[in-house]
Design a protein around this motif. Structure first.
Motif, PDB file in Angstrom:
ATOM      1  N   MET A   4      77.959   7.384  37.783  1.00  0.00           N
ATOM      2  CA  MET A   4      78.332   5.985  37.935  1.00  0.00           C
ATOM      3  C   MET A   4      79.668   5.725  37.256  1.00  0.00           C
ATOM      4  O   MET A   4      79.837   5.970  36.070  1.00  0.00           O
ATOM      5  CB  MET A   4      77.264   5.063  37.353  1.00  0.00           C
ATOM      6  CG  MET A   4      77.561   3.605  37.684  1.00  0.00           C
ATOM      7  SD  MET A   4      76.212   2.511  37.274  1.00  0.00           S
ATOM      8  CE  MET A   4      75.081   2.850  38.610  1.00  0.00           C
ATOM      9  N   THR A  33      75.148  11.034  35.747  1.00  0.00           N
ATOM     10  CA  THR A  33      76.514  10.839  35.227  1.00  0.00           C
ATOM     11  C   THR A  33      77.517  10.531  36.333  1.00  0.00           C
ATOM     12  O   THR A  33      78.709  10.801  36.186  1.00  0.00           O
ATOM     13  CB  THR A  33      77.026  12.067  34.424  1.00  0.00           C
ATOM     14  OG1 THR A  33      77.427  13.106  35.322  1.00  0.00           O
ATOM     15  CG2 THR A  33      75.976  12.589  33.468  1.00  0.00           C
ATOM     16  N   LYS A  89      73.350   6.835  37.690  1.00  0.00           N
ATOM     17  CA  LYS A  89      73.739   6.800  36.271  1.00  0.00           C
ATOM     18  C   LYS A  89      73.166   8.006  35.528  1.00  0.00           C
ATOM     19  O   LYS A  89      73.858   8.636  34.723  1.00  0.00           O
ATOM     20  CB  LYS A  89      73.245   5.494  35.647  1.00  0.00           C
ATOM     21  CG  LYS A  89      73.590   5.336  34.167  1.00  0.00           C
ATOM     22  CD  LYS A  89      74.965   4.753  33.963  1.00  0.00           C
ATOM     23  CE  LYS A  89      75.274   4.587  32.470  1.00  0.00           C
ATOM     24  NZ  LYS A  89      76.468   3.786  32.234  1.00  0.00           N
ATOM     25  N   ASN A  90      71.914   8.305  35.773  1.00  0.00           N
ATOM     26  CA  ASN A  90      71.265   9.445  35.121  1.00  0.00           C
ATOM     27  C   ASN A  90      72.018  10.741  35.404  1.00  0.00           C
ATOM     28  O   ASN A  90      72.088  11.641  34.564  1.00  0.00           O
ATOM     29  CB  ASN A  90      69.815   9.562  35.591  1.00  0.00           C
ATOM     30  CG  ASN A  90      69.092  10.770  35.027  1.00  0.00           C
ATOM     31  OD1 ASN A  90      69.037  11.792  35.684  1.00  0.00           O
ATOM     32  ND2 ASN A  90      68.572  10.685  33.819  1.00  0.00           N
TER      33      ASN A  90
END
Lengths: 341, 341, 341, 341
Positions: free
Chosen positions: D231, D229, D226-227
């Motif tokens: 996900m 970008t 997620k961090n």
């Protein structure tokens, strides 16, 4: 202008520290902090900490120390928890975020964090769509001049350990912070995972001593320092200063001196009826005056405007190792004159 | 050990510079490089540059200067072009990449880049699937002690301007580099977009002066310095040093001194039949000796092992502002003894 | 479980969009968004915007669009201003900070920023010791389902332009946001510097269209997309979807459909006496129920728990392009049963 | 134009995979890869790997997979070792450096690294003034179409483990790479710490499966995705594709098909006397033709220009799962005509 009470880094360095530098003038030393002075400085700090298994590294400034430590601890998706007033949140031009990490803030109280703040922050961050808190950042003394007690730090550190968080103490003004609290220097080894012992604001030309207590944080720290552009070629220039500051109690006496003069100022100001923004026990005090009074004082003294308080203004006086009782007495006289008009 | 020829940052600082620091001991100065000494230092450097519209900023070290400048120039998808031997490529522990940028390298010749190298690099990078070269990095003198001539720098800068690239000169050893080339200090304003004037390796305790010539690079540089953790609270400690170094010709004389002694050493070594790895005109020379000879010399002197050359080994002797003729004569005597065994 | 009202990305994609993908199954297309479908999609979006000089680029997801745009706009020392509730602040696991930039937040009102918020943020950031605000981030609709009016966006954009700030509109739910406000799609070209037109939450399998209006932001954006790992090899898979969505009014009709069903739900819930946390005109509504009621509903429906409201709890129902009136009627029936117990 | 041999991502996706997507059209699925299809896909991949304790995560593209994995493994001062020809070094616009890490390259041989390359790289990096190699990056097949044998991968992995390095296999073209080597899919669990199983270049619309074998790398990987970008909200859109590809042997058959047609092409080309740049056993082949011949072929076919070989030029033909024998026969006919003029 008569005198500057703007901050505690207006003077080059304490005369004893300058003497130590002068004494080393004709030496040749190995670079990058591998010299004998740095070695001595580390040993002396360890002795005062009553610990011989902490790792110590020197860098030049506070923002650098903060960014180097925090980015060493955290993985990319992790954040540092700080008070809203924390130096890393407000006054570092995004240097922490520049290393890729969010500074997650909570209001705190009197510039300080509590275990409840930590628990609330952890509760708020529920899953992988939000950052993971990885380290808790506090400073001793805080941005507003307050200090943590031993009990408070113990509670924070317990809470951190229970929740797999690291605790980092920013000691930019550690000497003053210790002199104003029941925390003794040697206790710090049991009260946090990492700290830095500030030099720039405590009588040195530049330099901060990063102390790593937690084994997890020790490996490859020199690589990290270099990667963060914080490794000084003439590391011995900082080593010499810390060697001198920790040879006797010089480091701690400077903080005491600062606090004593700050207490003198706050006591006298209160006697004059000047209200203070807070009860700061350290070397920063925050008198509240009218705009007109401040205008007059500004012609005689240098100091920082802190913020508006209703129709008046809080200013900040900072005492340093170099501040004299005479300068303080004169300041009080001048305040007296100004407010009596 | 008799003496260290390991590098040019083994001594604290030139006595004149120390005197300037001592003289400022009782002053109070404004922080963050906004003081009068820093102001003077900037003016004096501008005078020597015969330019009053360049912007000057001081930081503490070379890696810091490099990373701050390069990350200020580049957009995220841009890269810096460097020689393979460039300091930013090899000896900065990924500090440039740590700011998010690729260091794209070409072999170069004698530690130097040519316009052909630049054109080849540009030709190689064809589209948005590859980085875009944004700045060309060279140093004067180079990592292997060579220097660029005026004609060479002019050609490089022309090539850069024609191709919308910035040219950045790393002047960690600028004083020595200038003394060994036909490049005069004031010419530099027309030979690059940005440079830094090295202090750490030229007689100062620490400090590098970043000089921005190109208007495009000037805005918000102080923000960038702080964001990169390179802003010093006691900026005046660096300002005082540069103020002194540029008050007369001290800065340039230190480089001349270094080169003279290095020339003496290389001349004498050649007389003794000791081959040199390269014809370095600056303060670094690279004698080639046998392992046994080096082992013996190592007991008397400190120096760096540079690399293997067939069955022998190249070592590096560096002279500094503090190196004495006597030390050099003694070294030559000792080399003579060692090789005659 | 009967139905999920958890979000608007639970269904693969609108049947018309799937048909468009199926129709392209036997084609060969050029990679990286240089194909004819992507070209068409750009042209069709431009037509709806009544603008032929905006640049359009496609990426796969919202966090990716936000991080790519913001890091393209900002210099290292710059920050993005956002509401505390902004998606970039809370729900992106530090992705924006991961690109090196602070997300500076203000409380805002109803999930929205005002010119006053901007001015206050600018006033607070006084010098180079603090970040510089470089871009203002808003979303249409917002995280809490509210929308900006034309007048509000005009005021924000005026304020941004007067203060040299960029305005960026996150349009993850743009279709729904437009259907609920007086903002028409074509007006957006005059109301911001850059936006993205959301696909993932509006009926596509994945894909967001970044639209750059400001000339300053256009150069080298494809380089930046690739650098941020956001360039898709099979770009045409997104191009095909946007080509279909903008061929007629499909994109806008999906948002209208979502809002109509959400309005139906909120109207019926209010009729049943169920309070709503806010008056959201878009496809997210926030009913407040007791814990027991929610427990019962959870067995029949999927939805998100939003937060505590006194002794009750707000939940979130989101309608999508795929939500049917029948599902909504059944939900209302079930809520009725649950609350009447 | 008759046909494109430019790459293996010109077609949307394999018909079976499209069918699987169509079949899921009326479903509602949980977001972010927590759905049942993704769960199935993971289980099926684990079964083929004969391993039930590896962690599997899906992202959309290859550069994204590379950057996410490498930045997850490395600490800030660490670098990834790659061949000069490695995709991460050349064709990712600095995306790896964009996460803060140096790509340290060695020449390698035939696009491949050997244990000697690793040892040399480690020997070169002596101390904290240089990056620390943390992970070794290889790809199967390589950028030039070659493959590693089991013995070669074993030797590499042994060397990595002995030296505390992680080994990462980029499997963008894994299906083709496996079909051309003695490496079987299930062996990979014992041949590296982490790999990704490519989908974009093997018949899927988009998607790569990251497989973490090493326990050290498993924690918090979803946060990291997620961090970075990476996900996807509609993660199930990728899950569905991998679920189908690994339900039977479809994934592996696509690679076999590619290789068979590539072998056919190379065999026929050699029969025609057309030299090949290398003996590639996979789906990329590199015929060498004259400029005139290439000009003529370009009017009929799309392909990539690879580079000059003396006075001729190497081009690249890539076969994909969709390439037909008929297209290949026609290509050979056309080459025959072109070279016979």
């Amino acid at each position: 202008m008569k005198y500057s009470f703007r901050n505690d880094y207006s003077e080059l360095c304490h005369p004893e520290i300058l003497s130590a530098l002068i004494a080393a003038q004709n030496e040749q030393n190995i670079g990058y902090g591998l010299d004998i002075h740095t070695e001595n400085a580390k040993r002396l700090i360890q002795e005062k900490l009553q610990s011989n298994n902490c790792d110590i590294h020197f860098v030049t400034g506070g923002t650098q120390a903060n960014a180097t430590i925090i980015s060493h601890i955290l993985r990319p998706y992790e954040a540092v928890l700080s008070c809203e007033s924390g130096h890393i949140n407000v006054h570092e031009t995004g240097a922490i975020e520049g290393t890729g990490h969010k500074v997650y803030t909570v209001a705190g109280q009197d510039g300080k964090l509590s275990p409840t703040d930590i628990i609330n922050a952890l509760t708020y961050h529920t899953d992988e769509h939000m950052v993971k808190i990885g380290v808790v950042y506090v400073s001793q003394s805080t941005e507003v001049g307050t200090v943590y007690s031993v009990a408070e730090l113990k509670a924070l550190y317990e809470c951190c350990k229970e929740n797999n968080l690291y605790l980092f103490i920013d000691g930019a003004r550690l000497s003053s912070g210790l002199a104003a609290s029941d925390v003794e220097f040697h206790m710090l080894k049991d009260l946090c995972d990492v700290m830095y012992v500030g030099g720039t604001k405590i009588g040195m030309m530049s330099g901060e001593a990063i102390v790593l207590f937690n084994e997890q944080l020790k490996p490859y720290f020199r690589y990290h320092i270099k990667n963060r552009t914080a490794m000084l070629a003439k590391g011995f220039a900082i080593g010499i200063q810390f060697e001198r500051a920790f040879q006797d109690n010089l480091y701690f006496e400077m903080g005491k001196h600062e606090n004593e003069l700050a207490h003198f100022l706050s006591h006298e100001l209160k006697s004059l009826g000047v209200p203070l923004l807070s009860e700061s026990p350290t070397n920063q005090i925050f008198p509240i005056l009218s705009k007109e009074e401040i205008e007059e004082l500004k012609e005689l003294y240098d100091f920082e405007i802190w913020g508006e308080v209703e129709d008046k203004i809080a200013i900040r006086f900072v005492t340093s190792w170099a501040t004299t009782k005479e300068a303080c007495i004169e300041l009080i006289e001048d305040v007296k004159n100004v407010i009596s008009k």
